[in-house]
Design an enzyme around this catalytic site. Structure first.
Site, PDB file in Angstrom:
ATOM      1  N   CYS A 110       0.736  -1.217   0.074  1.00  0.00           N
ATOM      2  CA  CYS A 110       0.019  -0.029  -0.044  1.00  0.00           C
ATOM      3  C   CYS A 110       0.824   1.209  -0.014  1.00  0.00           C
ATOM      4  CB  CYS A 110      -0.917   0.009   1.189  1.00  0.00           C
ATOM      5  SG  CYS A 110       0.126  -0.210   2.866  1.00  0.00           S
ATOM      6  N   ASN A 437      -7.947   4.975  -2.326  1.00  0.00           N
ATOM      7  CA  ASN A 437      -7.482   3.796  -1.904  1.00  0.00           C
ATOM      8  C   ASN A 437      -6.557   2.928  -2.850  1.00  0.00           C
ATOM      9  OD1 ASN A 437      -6.819   1.991  -0.180  1.00  0.00           O
ATOM     10  ND2 ASN A 437      -8.820   1.306   0.788  1.00  0.00           N
TER      11      ASN A 437
END
Length: 496
Positions: A110, A437
């Protein structure tokens, strides 16, 4: 990490109203001493009888029993009022929208996706693109290889510690995580540059990292034992100097690292070298073909940033356990040996909020770190501490403060994302934030989440800010370099 270890200050941290502590138990004067049902501390049926008697007197708990034994509590207890309040509407957003929504798939990358999602704003503007991704797997490859080297260097450095020493055991457990931190990605960018995704595309094992992680961890633990044994053998030879011993250990380490490279290049593909040119053919948003030739480092310097460079940005954190206005680092945390250490300037939560708003007004997306799975819903794309009516359904309260959660391992930074918008009230205070995201377009609102301001206060730990947009006093703290060193296992060492 480039500085002598020291203990975190024991003085009381400066706190603001959002971080104020509340006692979890009564003061002694308010305690009424009662005899326990169990004299030896064991759980007995008398406890259950007493509890069942209380539940029988509560219609609310009886209703909960009727519903929740056959319902998913995260679905059944979603608050309708919170759903309506957390609208995906924002009155301050970046004026440029990037595409596509990215997906890290079954990997812990991420932080690399958040970074490349920030950088591509500038790339797409400069090259007039409608869709674009930088290669996350390119950074992933060089990070993983460097983490292997970092772990083996630590194995050499700590070779005289017992094998069951807490530090040795901790490092062997956390040796090549997919995760990372802002300063670690700066190390990668400044050393290796970046490339467009078509130049070094995704492979099966960049998107599904656990098989190669398992294999590499096994080999690296073996390598560490080999280096420890060699160190003991060399130290037994009194004719060898410490310099000669270190040189021999590093020569052996380099031979061992070849095995790591063989596994990685076979499963991920051999990456472009940072100083060798590549050619990239592409279409701009008007459908016009174009071509660019240069090295990954040249691509990074030319297109990936404008006035706000990654190297000129640093992390603000909100850690109520520790004193504000101080610079912190975590012992033995890094990826490039001898590179930039992981550094945090600790400050009040309102300062992090102001940094977000200031960057968005300047047209700059915001990298931030948080504990993403706390009171959040992937389908709705909502992060809000009022999202689930747990307290009402079970007649309990959740009393942990942010500091308590860190102290008890209840929470830490688990995920990095990008803030690209905010909704401000009439006084200019944040109400909710727009979050990009990296879980693909089918999660949340077409890949985006809404984060309430109350959630930000409780579970956002880090905001990265360019020096030009940061408070001057905190820039001075960062540049002074006077670090408090937290132990390797401190929760601030968790990798998003």
């Amino acid at each position: 990490m480039g500085s002598a270890s020291s203990k975190a200050t024991q003085s009381a941290p400066e706190v603001d109203s959002h971080d104020s502590e509340k006692p979890l138990c009564q003061s002694l004067a308010d305690v009424h001493i009662t005899a326990p049902l169990s004299k030896d501390g064991a759980l007995i049926l008398g406890h259950v009888d007493a509890w069942e008697s209380d539940i029988a007197q509560s219609p609310k708990l009886q209703l909960s029993r009727s519903i929740l034994n056959h319902s998913n509590i995260r679905e059944a207890l979603i608050s309708r009022a919170t759903r309506l309040a957390d609208a995906h509407v924002f009155n301050l957003e970046l004026d440029f929208k990037t595409n596509p929504i990215t997906s890290q798939k079954s990997s812990g990358r991420c932080w690399l996706f958040a970074t490349t999602n920030v950088l591509r704003y500038t790339v797409m503007k400069k090259l007039n693109l409608s869709e674009f991704q930088l290669s996350q797997s390119y950074l992933f490859f060089w990070d993983k290889l460097n983490k292997a080297n970092y772990y083996l260097e630590l194995a050499i450095e700590n070779a005289e510690l017992p094998i069951d020493d807490r530090l040795v055991q901790y490092l062997a457990d956390e040796l090549i995580s997919d995760g990372g931190q802002w300063d670690m990605v700066v190390n990668l960018l400044e050393t290796y540059g970046v490339v467009p995704q078509p130049v070094y595309p995704e492979s099966l094992h960049s998107s599904l990292s656990s098989p190669i992680n398992t294999l590499l961890k096994t080999k690296l633990r073996e390598h560490a034992l080999i280096l420890r044994a060699l160190h003991a053998s060399l130290k037994a030879n009194s004719a060898l100097s410490d310099v000669a011993i270190l040189a021999e250990l590093r020569a052996k380490k380099e031979a061992l690292l070849k095995e790591v490279y063989v596994v990685m290049s076979a499963t991920l593909g051999a990456p472009p070298k940072s100083d060798e040119p590549f050619t990239w053919d592409y279409y701009d948003k008007d459908g016009k073909p174009a071509v660019w030739t240069g090295t990954p480092k040249e691509f990074y310097k030319t297109f990936a940033y404008d006035k706000y460079s990654p190297a000129g940005s640093f992390s603000l954190i909100n850690d109520p356990r520790n004193e504000y206005g101080k610079l912190y680092t975590v012992d033995k945390l890094g990826n490039l040996w001898g590179g930039r250490p992981v550094l945090y300037v600790n400050t009040a939560i309102d300062t992090l909020k102001q940094a977000v708003v200031r960057q968005l007004k300047a047209g700059h997306p915001v990298f931030f770190g948080c504990d993403v799975n706390q009171f959040s819903d992937r389908t709705l794309g909502i992060m809000d501490p009022a999202l689930f009516a747990y307290e009402a359904a079970f007649d309990v309260t959740f009393g942990l403060t942010k500091a308590d959660r860190l102290r008890t391992t209840e929470s830490s930074m688990t995920h990095a994302m990008v803030i690209s918008g905010v909704h401000l009230d009439a006084q200019g205070r944040p109400v909710r934030y727009k979050v990009e995201n990296s879980w693909g377009p089918d999660v949340g609102e077409k890949g985006y989440f809404v984060m309430s301001d109350a959630w930000f206060e409780q579970w956002v730990y880090q905001v990265v800010v360019p020096k030009q947009l940061a408070p001057r006093d905190l820039v001075k703290v960062f540049e002074a370099g006077e670090k408090v060193v937290l132990p390797a296992w401190d929760p601030m060492g968790s990798l998003a």
